[in-house]
Design an enzyme around this catalytic site. Structure first.
Site, short mmCIF file in Angstrom:
data_model
loop_
_atom_site.label_atom_id
_atom_site.label_comp_id
_atom_site.label_asym_id
_atom_site.label_seq_id
_atom_site.Cartn_x
_atom_site.Cartn_y
_atom_site.Cartn_z
NE ARG A 71 -5.53 5.42 -5.05
CZ ARG A 71 -4.98 6.56 -5.54
NH1 ARG A 71 -5.76 7.02 -6.73
NH2 ARG A 71 -3.56 6.85 -5.16
CB SER B 167 -3.98 2.57 0.53
OG SER B 167 -2.43 3.28 0.02
CD GLU C 96 -6.94 3.09 -2.09
OE1 GLU C 96 -6.33 4.24 -1.67
OE2 GLU C 96 -6.27 2.37 -2.84
N1 EPU Z 1 3.09 8.79 6.80
C1 EPU Z 1 3.34 8.78 8.25
N2 EPU Z 1 3.24 7.55 8.87
C2 EPU Z 1 2.95 6.43 8.14
C3 EPU Z 1 2.80 6.43 6.65
C4 EPU Z 1 2.97 7.76 6.01
O1 EPU Z 1 3.55 9.67 8.99
O2 EPU Z 1 2.73 5.18 8.74
C5 EPU Z 1 3.31 10.10 6.22
C6 EPU Z 1 4.60 10.51 5.78
O3 EPU Z 1 4.94 11.63 6.29
C7 EPU Z 1 4.66 10.36 4.27
C8 EPU Z 1 3.23 10.60 3.93
O4 EPU Z 1 2.38 10.03 5.09
O5 EPU Z 1 5.54 11.18 3.60
C9 EPU Z 1 2.83 10.05 2.77
O6 EPU Z 1 2.94 8.67 2.71
P1 EPU Z 1 3.22 7.74 1.42
O7 EPU Z 1 4.03 8.67 0.48
O8 EPU Z 1 3.11 6.58 1.77
O9 EPU Z 1 1.76 8.08 0.63
P2 EPU Z 1 0.30 7.67 1.07
O10 EPU Z 1 -0.34 8.83 0.65
O11 EPU Z 1 0.36 6.91 2.28
C10 EPU Z 1 -0.53 7.14 -1.40
C11 EPU Z 1 -1.32 6.13 -2.01
C12 EPU Z 1 -0.47 4.60 -2.08
C13 EPU Z 1 0.76 4.96 -3.01
C14 EPU Z 1 1.60 6.10 -2.32
C15 EPU Z 1 3.17 6.57 -2.88
C16 EPU Z 1 -3.54 6.54 -1.24
C17 EPU Z 1 -4.59 6.36 -0.13
N3 EPU Z 1 -2.42 5.99 -1.13
O12 EPU Z 1 -0.03 6.47 0.06
O13 EPU Z 1 -1.25 3.93 -3.10
O14 EPU Z 1 1.74 3.75 -3.08
O15 EPU Z 1 0.82 7.34 -2.17
O16 EPU Z 1 2.67 7.16 -4.06
O17 EPU Z 1 -3.71 7.28 -2.04
C18 EPU Z 1 -2.76 2.00 -2.83
O18 EPU Z 1 -3.69 3.13 -3.33
O19 EPU Z 1 -3.04 1.03 -2.79
C19 EPU Z 1 -1.64 2.64 -2.78
C20 EPU Z 1 -0.55 1.77 -2.01
#
Ligand code: EPU
Length: 319
Positions: A192, A242, A312
């Protein structure tokens, strides 16, 4: 500041794009919050942009490049100086490729799939273009809002990939008003983040894609991934993507959930009850409410789990 600018209004006559004073930034941010920018410009092309920057420099007005406004939080007091909104910027200069009707992307002839993209090109449009033509390489963009300029500056991505993976080079307008071409190696893309010269704006980017061996499968997988995002993230409410980076080895959303913060509300800003790393605007949220929720989440996660969350979302404007 705005008064000085108004007094000198005749100076801005050469500018072809929109000019406004005290323009509320809530109009342009996906979270729908943010105070006014003293000056607002939406240049139509690189020449217009250069004209605006020359005037800003002459008047000693600081400027902030602004793309899709999707990962940005503007403070309630707003932005002192000028916001330069790049959303209407078209490609200028003949580069020998085939330009689309809106002059937002250009395809270079040859065996490889090489494209020049305007910083203003919306990422969903880029994804659709690639899916329609069977070009692989940007499927990770599924569900990411924003523009090419923002995607370069923030190295937008998901766990499937990030924008820096496909960028070959970028054209920027440096703060002193010079156009500079930078190869991707000079941008040091990381999570990022990329090393753009301070105060510069991305004008265009060249990317490389490839002919996907199975476009139908690519489309099906992308649709599946979009569905996952729709089900796991509050995309139907105003949000800024995010809020925090995932700390090494952890998921910010999961940490916030563990601390019982999902659903927490300050004013009309709420930590999403669907995804802990999203803050949504339930209607009349103010920047201060969002900032207070950010501080609350950081404080609680640090106290209870001893883990530092880092934003972020980019916070801009007068504190
Ligand atoms: N999770 C929870 N509780 C929550 C949310 C997530 O337990 O409220 C856990 C779940 O186990 C889930 C894991 O966290 O499986 C990962 O969640 P998610 O797949 O939504 O991915 P993320 O790591 O939270 C990242 C990017 C997002 C992108 C998603 C999907 C970052 C900071 N964020 O989120 O990017 O959409 O992967 O690929 O790296 C953005 O950067 O603006 C953004 C939306």
């Amino acid at each position: 500041m705005a008064d000085i600018a108004i007094a000198q209004l005749s100076e801005w006559k050469g500018v072809r794009g929109k000019i406004a004073f005290s323009e509320p930034m809530s109009t342009y941010t996906s979270l729908k919050v943010g105070g006014p920018a003293d000056l607002y410009f939406a240049p139509v092309d690189a020449e217009d942009l250069a004209e605006i920057l020359t005037l800003c420099q002459k008047r000693g007005i600081e400027w902030l490049p602004f793309g899709g406004g999707c990962n940005l939080l503007v403070t309630g007091k707003g932005i002192r100086g000028a916001v330069i909104h790049l959303k209407h910027l078209i490609l200028s200069g003949a580069s020998g490729g085939v330009l689309d009707a809106l002059r937002q992307w250009e395809l270079f002839p040859g065996e490889e799939i090489r494209l020049r993209l305007s910083a203003a090109l919306a990422l969903p449009r880029l994804l659709n273009l690639a899916l329609e033509r069977g070009w692989g390489g940007v499927e990770f963009l599924a569900g990411i809002p924003g523009t090419v300029g923002g995607a370069v500056a923030m190295n937008a991505g998901t766990r499937l990939g990030e924008f820096g993976d496909v960028v070959e080079s970028v054209e920027i307008l440096a703060v002193e008003g010079r156009f500079i071409h930078l190869p991707a190696e000079d941008l040091f893309f990381s999570y990022r983040h990329c090393e753009l010269p301070a105060g510069s704006a991305v004008i265009s980017a060249e990317i490389s894609l490839y002919a996907h061996p199975d476009p139908r499968e690519m489309r099906a997988k992308t649709a599946e991934y979009m569905q996952y995002r729709r089900e796991s993230q509050p995309l139907s409410k105003p949000n800024c993507g995010s809020v925090f980076k995932n700390p090494p080895g952890y998921k910010a959303g999961a940490l916030i959930e563990e601390c019982g913060l999902k659903g927490q509300r300050i004013g009309d800003a709420q930590i999403s009850d669907l995804h802990g790393n999203f803050i949504v605007n339930l209607g009349e949220a103010k920047s201060e409410d969002v900032l207070a929720l950010i501080e609350l989440a950081k404080g609680v996660v640090c106290r209870e789990l001893k883990i530092e969350l880092e934003e972020e979302v980019r916070i801009v404007g007068e504190k």
